[in-house]
Scaffold this motif. Structure first.
Motif, mmCIF file in Angstrom:
data_model
loop_
_atom_site.group_PDB
_atom_site.id
_atom_site.type_symbol
_atom_site.label_atom_id
_atom_site.label_comp_id
_atom_site.label_asym_id
_atom_site.label_seq_id
_atom_site.Cartn_x
_atom_site.Cartn_y
_atom_site.Cartn_z
ATOM 1 N N HIS A 17 59.177 52.702 38.118
ATOM 2 C CA HIS A 17 59.977 53.008 37.087
ATOM 3 C C HIS A 17 61.219 54.004 37.603
ATOM 4 O O HIS A 17 62.078 54.486 36.843
ATOM 5 C CB HIS A 17 59.380 53.567 35.727
ATOM 6 C CG HIS A 17 58.406 52.704 35.132
ATOM 7 N ND1 HIS A 17 58.830 51.512 34.359
ATOM 8 C CD2 HIS A 17 56.969 52.701 35.283
ATOM 9 C CE1 HIS A 17 57.670 51.039 34.199
ATOM 10 N NE2 HIS A 17 56.607 51.558 34.462
ATOM 11 N N THR A 45 60.550 45.452 33.920
ATOM 12 C CA THR A 45 59.413 46.109 34.045
ATOM 13 C C THR A 45 59.122 46.997 32.996
ATOM 14 O O THR A 45 58.036 47.710 32.998
ATOM 15 C CB THR A 45 59.532 46.712 35.459
ATOM 16 O OG1 THR A 45 59.709 45.727 36.366
ATOM 17 C CG2 THR A 45 58.029 47.370 35.704
ATOM 18 N N GLY A 46 59.990 47.186 31.899
ATOM 19 C CA GLY A 46 59.667 47.944 30.844
ATOM 20 C C GLY A 46 60.757 49.145 30.856
ATOM 21 O O GLY A 46 60.306 50.018 30.163
ATOM 22 N N ALA A 110 63.792 48.822 28.244
ATOM 23 C CA ALA A 110 63.160 47.774 28.487
ATOM 24 C C ALA A 110 63.929 46.650 28.030
ATOM 25 O O ALA A 110 64.547 46.603 27.068
ATOM 26 C CB ALA A 110 61.771 47.796 27.939
ATOM 27 N N ARG A 157 52.489 40.638 32.047
ATOM 28 C CA ARG A 157 52.745 42.035 31.297
ATOM 29 C C ARG A 157 53.754 42.206 30.340
ATOM 30 O O ARG A 157 53.522 42.779 29.585
ATOM 31 C CB ARG A 157 52.991 43.053 32.591
ATOM 32 C CG ARG A 157 51.614 43.323 33.739
ATOM 33 C CD ARG A 157 51.968 43.893 34.875
ATOM 34 N NE ARG A 157 50.974 44.513 35.753
ATOM 35 C CZ ARG A 157 51.148 44.692 37.075
ATOM 36 N NH1 ARG A 157 52.248 44.803 37.477
ATOM 37 N NH2 ARG A 157 50.377 44.981 37.568
ATOM 38 N N VAL A 158 54.852 41.400 30.674
ATOM 39 C CA VAL A 158 55.911 41.310 29.569
ATOM 40 C C VAL A 158 55.191 40.790 28.222
ATOM 41 O O VAL A 158 55.652 41.289 27.405
ATOM 42 C CB VAL A 158 56.808 40.324 30.063
ATOM 43 C CG1 VAL A 158 57.696 40.097 28.942
ATOM 44 C CG2 VAL A 158 57.878 40.986 31.052
ATOM 45 N N ARG A 161 53.223 43.649 26.924
ATOM 46 C CA ARG A 161 53.887 44.574 26.359
ATOM 47 C C ARG A 161 54.642 44.333 24.843
ATOM 48 O O ARG A 161 54.708 45.354 24.049
ATOM 49 C CB ARG A 161 54.974 45.244 27.270
ATOM 50 C CG ARG A 161 55.684 46.365 26.962
ATOM 51 C CD ARG A 161 56.442 46.766 28.304
ATOM 52 N NE ARG A 161 57.786 46.010 28.665
ATOM 53 C CZ ARG A 161 57.543 45.253 29.994
ATOM 54 N NH1 ARG A 161 56.474 45.468 30.639
ATOM 55 N NH2 ARG A 161 58.566 44.339 29.884
ATOM 56 N N ARG A 162 55.147 42.980 24.817
ATOM 57 C CA ARG A 162 55.782 42.644 23.540
ATOM 58 C C ARG A 162 54.653 42.509 22.637
ATOM 59 O O ARG A 162 55.165 43.086 21.297
ATOM 60 C CB ARG A 162 56.321 41.262 23.907
ATOM 61 C CG ARG A 162 57.055 40.816 22.770
ATOM 62 C CD ARG A 162 58.223 41.567 22.452
ATOM 63 N NE ARG A 162 59.125 41.095 21.440
ATOM 64 C CZ ARG A 162 60.112 41.472 20.653
ATOM 65 N NH1 ARG A 162 60.387 42.955 20.916
ATOM 66 N NH2 ARG A 162 60.878 41.067 19.562
ATOM 67 N N GLU A 165 54.044 45.977 20.776
ATOM 68 C CA GLU A 165 55.072 46.271 20.276
ATOM 69 C C GLU A 165 54.994 45.706 18.841
ATOM 70 O O GLU A 165 55.089 46.416 17.750
ATOM 71 C CB GLU A 165 56.466 46.201 20.936
ATOM 72 C CG GLU A 165 56.711 46.958 22.171
ATOM 73 C CD GLU A 165 58.040 46.417 22.822
ATOM 74 O OE1 GLU A 165 58.631 45.348 22.236
ATOM 75 O OE2 GLU A 165 58.629 46.959 23.638
#
Length: 207
Positions: A17, A45-46, A110, A157-158, A161-162, A165
């Motif tokens: 990051h 990657t966020g 992101a 990972r995407v 992560r979504r 959320e």
């Protein structure tokens, strides 16, 4: 100050990051192609931060960053759109101080869905040699301290992560319902309708 920005302010090595840049020449095609690759990789990657004016260990090198600090983020958005056909503009310049040196950081949010390059980013190394920073149809992510083409685990990972959320937003709405006073009625409204506490707001009746 965001989490990634706090991390960058104290970082002395690059990471998933955080990216270090000694300088950025706004008139250099090479610099534009390379920074666009890093912006896309960090966003996919966020989120993250590109810190300018430091060496590979994060030590300030005393470069004059005044012109970079004045760069309009809209110009970066235009360049991104040129190579990705995306309207992603989730970034802003922030000034940071490290060991009495004024640094410039580009804080990046992101991106979802992930940003894909739709045109190749090439630049001349010398009159006879061209180098490609990114190819058409590639999606970049951060792998350690490098911006590299996507792997299957990056897409997983995407999605994770979504989903996180969505779960957080859903649980937040559930808590609002649970905490509502007795006798309250729950109404589902279009996203265009917003609640306002202002006395000047126009009242409407939902039927």
């Amino acid at each position: 100050m965001g989490t990634h920005l706090k991390r960058a302010a104290k970082a002395f090595r690059e990471s998933r990051h955080v990216e270090f840049k000694k300088e950025f020449d706004v008139d250099s095609r090479k610099d534009w192609c390379e920074i666009l690759k890093d912006i896309v990789a960090l966003a996919n990657t966020g989120g993250g931060v590109i810190l300018f004016g430091v060496d590979s260990q994060g030590n300030p090198i005393g470069n004059d960053l005044s012109q970079l600090a004045k760069l309009d983020p809209a110009r970066i958005a235009d360049q991104l759109h040129r190579y990705t056909d995306s309207d992603f503009a989730g970034f802003e310049f922030v000034e940071l101080k490290r060991t009495a040196h004024e640094l410039v950081a580009l804080e990046i949010e992101a991106a979802f869905p992930p940003v894909i390059f739709t045109k190749p980013g090439t630049y001349a190394v010398d009159p006879k040699t061209q180098r490609t920073a990114f190819a058409q149809g590639t999606m970049y992510f951060r792998h350690g301290a490098k911006s590299e083409p996507a792997r299957s685990v990056d897409l997983e990972r995407v999605l994770e992560r979504r989903l996180d959320e969505v779960r957080k937003n859903w649980l937040g709405d559930v808590r609002k319902v649970v905490r509502a006073p007795a006798g309250s009625r729950i109404a589902v409204l279009p996203s265009t309708i917003r609640h306002a506490d202002s006395e000047e707001a126009m009242p409407i009746q939902i039927v």
